[in-house]
Each structure stands twice: as C-alpha cells, then as structure tokens.
Motif scaffolding. Structure first.
Motif, PDB file in Angstrom:
ATOM      1  N   PRO A 168       9.546 -53.651  56.518  1.00 29.50           N
ATOM      2  CA  PRO A 168       9.286 -55.086  57.055  1.00 29.50           C
ATOM      3  C   PRO A 168       9.484 -56.078  56.217  1.00 29.50           C
ATOM      4  O   PRO A 168       9.580 -57.306  56.802  1.00 29.50           O
ATOM      5  N   LYS A 171      14.674 -58.825  55.279  1.00 30.18           N
ATOM      6  CA  LYS A 171      15.742 -58.506  56.242  1.00 30.18           C
ATOM      7  C   LYS A 171      16.818 -58.394  55.644  1.00 30.18           C
ATOM      8  O   LYS A 171      17.080 -59.099  54.859  1.00 30.18           O
ATOM      9  N   GLY A 178      23.236 -55.439  59.137  1.00 29.42           N
ATOM     10  CA  GLY A 178      21.914 -55.948  58.626  1.00 29.42           C
ATOM     11  C   GLY A 178      21.212 -55.085  57.514  1.00 29.42           C
ATOM     12  O   GLY A 178      21.419 -54.836  56.660  1.00 29.42           O
ATOM     13  N   ASN A 179      20.249 -54.343  58.582  1.00 32.96           N
ATOM     14  CA  ASN A 179      19.471 -53.590  57.406  1.00 32.96           C
ATOM     15  C   ASN A 179      19.940 -52.041  57.116  1.00 32.96           C
ATOM     16  O   ASN A 179      19.320 -50.965  57.176  1.00 32.96           O
TER      17      ASN A 179
END
Length: 291
Positions: A168, A171, A178-179
């Motif tokens: 977390p 990002k 994205g991740n």
C-alpha cells in the motif's frame, strides 16, 4: 572449418550485437541505441555485413528480442514485434528484415526466454527442469524454460505484468495494469513514483525496502505458479547492494513456510543472481541457435 554465429540482444534501450563461436567466445561486439526501427535495423545490418566482409561468414543469427512478439510459426506475422509500448516499434517484422538483409536464418524468441535458456544451459539454472529468468531494469520481463524448452503458449510469458497486492505504500504506474510488477518495480516506474532515478537513491532510501517487498511477493507468485528450481533475478536494478538478499527475505515471509523444500534446499538456493553475469541475454541469442 570454424563456424561463426551472429547474435543480437535487442532491448528497448540498446541492441547488443556480436559474433561468437560455438564455444561462446565473443569475437566482435558493438552496441547500438534503440531509436527508430529504420535507423536501428539498418545500422545492425550494416554492422553484420562488415563482419561478413571481414571473414566472419555466418549462416545463422540468434535474436533475443524485446516484445511482445508473434512467436507462432504458422502466423503470417511470425517474428514480428506486436503491440509494444516502445514508440514506432509496433508491428515491425524484425525477423524478416534481418533475414532479407543478411541472407541468413534467424532464430527468434523473447530476450528473457532466451536468457532463461542460456542460464539453463550454462549458468545458474543448470540441471533444473523448470527455471525462470527475470530482468528488473528499465522494465520488468520474465522468461520460463521447462524441460529445456522456452515456454510459448498462446503468446509467451508476460511475467512483468503479474499483478501485485499488499504494497500500500506506493501506487503503480503501468499504463495498462497499474499495480503490476513492472508498474511498481521497474527502474522507469521507480523514477516516476519517487521523482528521482533509482541510480541516485541512497541505500537507506525507503524505495529499496518497498522494491524488495514487491519482488518478494512476485517470487512468491512464481514459486506457487511454476514450482521452479531456479529463479534468476538480473537487470540493472538488481545490481543494488543487498536487494537480492532482502527480496529473498520478503519471499520467505510471504510464503510462510507453505512450500516444503527438498533437503538442503531453500529460497536462498533457488533465487539467485545470474550465473552468466551481464551475458545472459547475448548468450541467450546463441542458445536459440544451438538449441
């Protein structure tokens, strides 16, 4: 009569071109910046023609190439780069252009599949039935070898786009996912996330602990997906002191003793640096020919 081979490790930043013999002696070598397809491929063809004129008469060329690639021999676009994010390089028929320009047979696979094959033949992954090579550099890519053959199914492995959770703190910046590993851990992604290049980050920068966590989670996924006996982590980012060891620690924490290893085996024996150093890619091109 001595046989010579032309080799290309074609990356998104550089094309590393070489002439080698069967004993893996690199006889001539030159690098070219990866610019436009016309300029880069023309320069590469001109280089190899010079080597032919110098007496290095080769009939086979190994091409370990960045992708994605069309590796289906039945496809009309076999040997082409497909929908790559590298500007100007989508739908470039690189295999065909090299064959026409140099009048030789071209053996092609992804750069990371080829590197995995080289590590299997001569490096850290010898005597395994399943091995993986991962490069963590400007991008992240992974190649898989099973029973001595590179893995090619629907297309080929895209391990760098495996999704990662449980981080977390940052990002991911992959424009597609994205991740994913590449969006979180590639050198280019680190620079975007932290607003400075990975090269300029000191050893105590928090980015490195998070990098190890991402790669540790990635190795967890590789272990439970492929059950490899060897995972080789290469690429420029992995040259950071202590990163490999910290990655192994996070992988061990993530797996939580779920995998029962054979006697005298553990992640420290499975997750390693390349046995071929920085030569995994170019020797991978040779492995494609000899295979």
């Amino acid at each position: 009569m001595q046989e010579f081979y032309a080799l290309i490790e074609a990356g998104g930043t550089k094309f590393n071109c070489a002439i080698a013999d069967k004993q893996r002696n690199i006889l001539v070598e030159k690098r070219f910046d990866t610019t436009t397809p016309v300029d880069t491929i023309s320069a590469v063809i001109a280089f190899f023609k010079q080597q032919q004129q110098a007496g290095y008469n080769f009939r086979k060329l190994g091409l370990a190439c960045f992708g994605p690639l069309d590796l289906n021999p039945a496809s009309l676009s076999f040997g082409s780069i497909t929908s790559t994010p590298k500007p100007h390089w989508s739908n470039v028929d690189i295999k065909q252009q090299l064959e026409k320009g140099l009048h030789c047979a071209v053996f092609i696979d992804t750069d990371v599949n080829a590197a995995a094959l080289a590590e299997f033949k001569w490096g850290a992954s010898q005597n395994t039935s399943v091995n993986i090579y991962v490069t963590v550099g400007t991008g992240v890519g992974g190649g898989v070898v099973i029973n001595g053959q590179t893995l090619k199914g629907l297309v080929h492995p895209e391990l760098g786009h495996m999704l990662i959770s449980g981080v977390p703190e940052i990002k991911g910046v992959c424009p597609f996912h994205g991740n994913c590993v590449e969006g979180l851990a590639a050198g280019r992604s680190m620079a975007a996330i932290w607003q400075q290049s990975a090269d300029s980050m000191k050893e105590d920068h928090p980015a490195w602990d998070i990098e190890a966590k991402v790669l540790g989670n990635f190795c967890h996924n590789l272990m439970v997906s492929f059950s490899p006996q060897s995972i080789v982590l290469g690429g420029g980012v992995m040259s950071k002191k202590g990163l490999l060891e910290k990655t192994i620690e996070y992988a061990e924490q993530s797996l939580k003793n779920y995998i029962v290893f054979p006697y005298n085996q553990g992640l420290k024996q499975i997750i390693t640096a390349p046995g071929l150093g920085s030569r995994s890619g170019v020797f991978g091109a040779l492995a494609l020919i000899l295979d």
